[in-house]
Design an enzyme around this catalytic site. Structure first.
Site, PDB file in Angstrom:
ATOM      1  N   ASP A 199     -46.969  10.644  -1.563  1.00  0.00           N
ATOM      2  CA  ASP A 199     -46.752   9.380  -2.292  1.00  0.00           C
ATOM      3  C   ASP A 199     -47.062   9.465  -3.785  1.00  0.00           C
ATOM      4  O   ASP A 199     -47.231   8.434  -4.427  1.00  0.00           O
ATOM      5  CB  ASP A 199     -47.542   8.239  -1.638  1.00  0.00           C
ATOM      6  N   GLU A 200     -47.156  10.655  -4.340  1.00  0.00           N
ATOM      7  CA  GLU A 200     -47.443  10.700  -5.776  1.00  0.00           C
ATOM      8  C   GLU A 200     -46.662  11.821  -6.477  1.00  0.00           C
ATOM      9  O   GLU A 200     -46.361  12.853  -5.879  1.00  0.00           O
ATOM     10  CB  GLU A 200     -48.949  10.855  -6.045  1.00  0.00           C
ATOM     11  N   ASP A 233     -48.280   6.704  -8.279  1.00  0.00           N
ATOM     12  CA  ASP A 233     -48.906   6.782  -6.955  1.00  0.00           C
ATOM     13  C   ASP A 233     -48.620   5.474  -6.212  1.00  0.00           C
ATOM     14  O   ASP A 233     -48.873   4.389  -6.730  1.00  0.00           O
ATOM     15  CB  ASP A 233     -50.416   6.996  -7.105  1.00  0.00           C
TER      16      ASP A 233
HETATM   17  P1  TTP Z   1     -53.410   7.832  -1.161  1.00  0.00           P
HETATM   18  O1  TTP Z   1     -52.426   7.709  -2.272  1.00  0.00           O
HETATM   19  O2  TTP Z   1     -54.697   8.527  -1.439  1.00  0.00           O
HETATM   20  O3  TTP Z   1     -53.792   6.388  -0.607  1.00  0.00           O
HETATM   21  P2  TTP Z   1     -52.887   5.116  -0.416  1.00  0.00           P
HETATM   22  O4  TTP Z   1     -51.516   5.302  -0.977  1.00  0.00           O
HETATM   23  O5  TTP Z   1     -52.922   4.714   1.021  1.00  0.00           O
HETATM   24  O6  TTP Z   1     -53.670   3.998  -1.218  1.00  0.00           O
HETATM   25  P3  TTP Z   1     -53.811   3.862  -2.807  1.00  0.00           P
HETATM   26  O7  TTP Z   1     -53.064   4.995  -3.433  1.00  0.00           O
HETATM   27  O8  TTP Z   1     -53.225   2.518  -3.126  1.00  0.00           O
HETATM   28  O9  TTP Z   1     -55.277   3.930  -3.051  1.00  0.00           O
HETATM   29  O10 TTP Z   1     -52.740   8.575   0.049  1.00  0.00           O
HETATM   30  C1  TTP Z   1     -51.368   8.446   0.372  1.00  0.00           C
HETATM   31  C2  TTP Z   1     -51.199   8.418   1.872  1.00  0.00           C
HETATM   32  O11 TTP Z   1     -51.746   9.602   2.443  1.00  0.00           O
HETATM   33  C3  TTP Z   1     -51.904   7.268   2.549  1.00  0.00           C
HETATM   34  O12 TTP Z   1     -51.125   6.073   2.579  1.00  0.00           O
HETATM   35  C4  TTP Z   1     -52.176   7.804   3.913  1.00  0.00           C
HETATM   36  C5  TTP Z   1     -52.327   9.309   3.714  1.00  0.00           C
HETATM   37  N1  TTP Z   1     -53.764   9.663   3.738  1.00  0.00           N
HETATM   38  C6  TTP Z   1     -54.321  10.051   4.963  1.00  0.00           C
HETATM   39  O13 TTP Z   1     -53.628  10.120   5.976  1.00  0.00           O
HETATM   40  N2  TTP Z   1     -55.660  10.346   4.993  1.00  0.00           N
HETATM   41  C7  TTP Z   1     -56.466  10.273   3.889  1.00  0.00           C
HETATM   42  O14 TTP Z   1     -57.681  10.536   3.975  1.00  0.00           O
HETATM   43  C8  TTP Z   1     -55.875   9.860   2.655  1.00  0.00           C
HETATM   44  C9  TTP Z   1     -56.734   9.763   1.411  1.00  0.00           C
HETATM   45  C10 TTP Z   1     -54.532   9.572   2.629  1.00  0.00           C
HETATM   46 MG    MG Z   2     -51.239   6.096  -2.903  1.00  0.00          MG
END
Ligand code: TTP
Ligand code: MG
Length: 376
Positions: free
Chosen positions: A111-112, A13
């Site tokens: 992103d995962e 992730d």
């Molecule tokens: P995540 O992987 O949940 O969050 P992140 O990568 O920003 O942070 P981390 O993993 O380090 O905790 O989500 C991936 C992307 O999806 C995030 O960069 C932006 C988007 N996203 C939104 O637009 N709204 C949301 O509510 C969430 C959770 C994510």
């Molecule tokens: Mg993330």
């Protein structure tokens, strides 16, 4: 689908994905609180935060928070609008990178992804080396950090990737699964939302360990059939297959000019430069393409995409440039250009079929329904 519990699964992730991409594009933002989301309008904005950098998280800002609240918590943060095309492009590159290690791959969001590395490492020591290598290559090639969880199944791997964010690597060997899971709150289990947590709370079940120790019939009587799966997850015994769409759809690259451009030569040069980058990715990942895509955004933000498909696959840079130029020439450039992008799609893993420059003249179709014939 249930499988024997002898696999080694990675969950990868990206860290603060949208904001990390923004910081990568503008290194002067490094170390600053960066919030990506809608316009805060000096605290009057009505949208939400998409994500924010870890520096911004120290102020209590997080995804899905009203942007007005984020502004209140840290008015000096750098507030940026969401640039989805850019993140999608980076996401595609990341997914390509991950598929270099194994084809047993499943993308689960922008992103995962999961990788099943059972067939390419013999134990958790090798798994750790591989995970470190992936993290390094991700940083060297994409300039981005990710966190990786390594475990015998997808659920535990996902929880593990989140365990030491950012830039984390958490390895949970089969013999340590329950010790790892049991102290955590039930909400760490994917699928346990607010409602389920409330019901469990009324039963005095707060941790995963509490749930694992509760009689399964009792759980089913309160939560319904989904309790069977949740309890398996709590025990660390839920094994589902890493599977999904494995094919990469396209590789593309685009550039927004500092100042809008009217000069066709500059547009061609930029397109050729982008085509080279697209081509080097294509070759590195062992694909051939059949379709070339062009994207143009004019100064008034009107945006056009054009696609041209070849008769057969190719991996030739000059084909990308030539087809791109022909599509570019179709536009009468009365307006200045703000952004240009070039890409390839209809990708296949490399084979012996290669198209020569002559073959592309016979293009037959495009992807958007707008038939663009190369000019004579
Ligand atoms: P995540 O992987 O949940 O969050 P992140 O990568 O920003 O942070 P981390 O993993 O380090 O905790 O989500 C991936 C992307 O999806 C995030 O960069 C932006 C988007 N996203 C939104 O637009 N709204 C949301 O509510 C969430 C959770 C994510
Ligand atoms: Mg993330």
């Amino acid at each position: 689908m249930q499988m024997p519990a002898s696999r080694i699964i990675f969950h990868i992730d990206m860290d603060s994905f949208f904001s990390s991409v923004e910081v990568r594009e503008r290194p002067s933002l490094k170390g600053l609180p960066v919030v990506v989301g809608s316009d805060p309008k000096k605290g009057e904005g009505r949208g939400v935060v998409s994500t924010c950098s870890y520096e911004a998280r120290k102020y209590g800002i997080h995804s899905a928070m009203p942007i007005s609240k984020a502004y209140m918590l840290c008015p000096d943060a750098v507030f940026l609008r969401v640039n989805m095309p850019l993140y999608k492009q980076v996401s595609e590159n990341i997914m390509l990178l991950l598929q270099r290690y194994t084809s047993v791959f499943q993308q689960v969001s922008v992103d995962e992804a999961y990788l099943d590395v059972t067939d390419i490492v013999i134990n958790y020591t090798e798994a750790q080396e591989l995970a470190l290598r992936i993290k390094k290559e991700m940083y060297d090639e994409e300039g981005l950090n990710c966190s990786i969880g390594v475990a015998p199944n997808k659920v535990v791997a996902k929880i593990a990737s989140d365990y030491q964010k950012p830039d984390g690597l958490t390895i949970v060997k089969p013999e340590n699964v329950q010790e790892f899971l049991f102290p955590m709150e039930v909400s760490a289990i994917p699928g346990v939302g607010r409602r389920t947590r409330e019901i469990l709370g009324k039963m005095d079940i707060r941790t995963i360990g509490d749930m694992a120790r509760t009689d399964v019939q009792l759980l089913v009587s309160r939560l319904g059939k989904s309790a069977l799966k949740l309890r398996q997850m709590a025990l660390g015994n839920y094994h589902s297959k890493v599977a999904g769409k494995t094919e990469v759809k396209s590789i593309s690259k685009e550039d927004t000019f500092e100042e809008d451009v009217g000069d066709i030569e500059i547009l061609r040069e930029t397109m050729d430069r982008l085509a080279q980058q697209v081509h080097s990715r294509l070759v590195r990942h062992g694909y051939v393409f059949r379709t070339v895509n062009l994207k143009i955004r004019f100064e008034d933000f009107t945006t056009y995409t054009r696609a041209f498909s070849l008769r057969a696959t190719s991996n030739d840079l000059s084909v990308i440039c030539k087809v791109g130029t022909r599509m570019l020439n179709e536009f009468s450039c009365k307006k200045k250009v703000r952004l240009i992008g070039i890409g390839v799609s209809s990708l296949m893993k490399i084979d012996s079929q290669q198209t020569t420059l002559e073959d592309f003249i016979r293009g037959d179709q495009n992807e958007n329904g707008n038939l663009i014939k190369p000019s004579k």
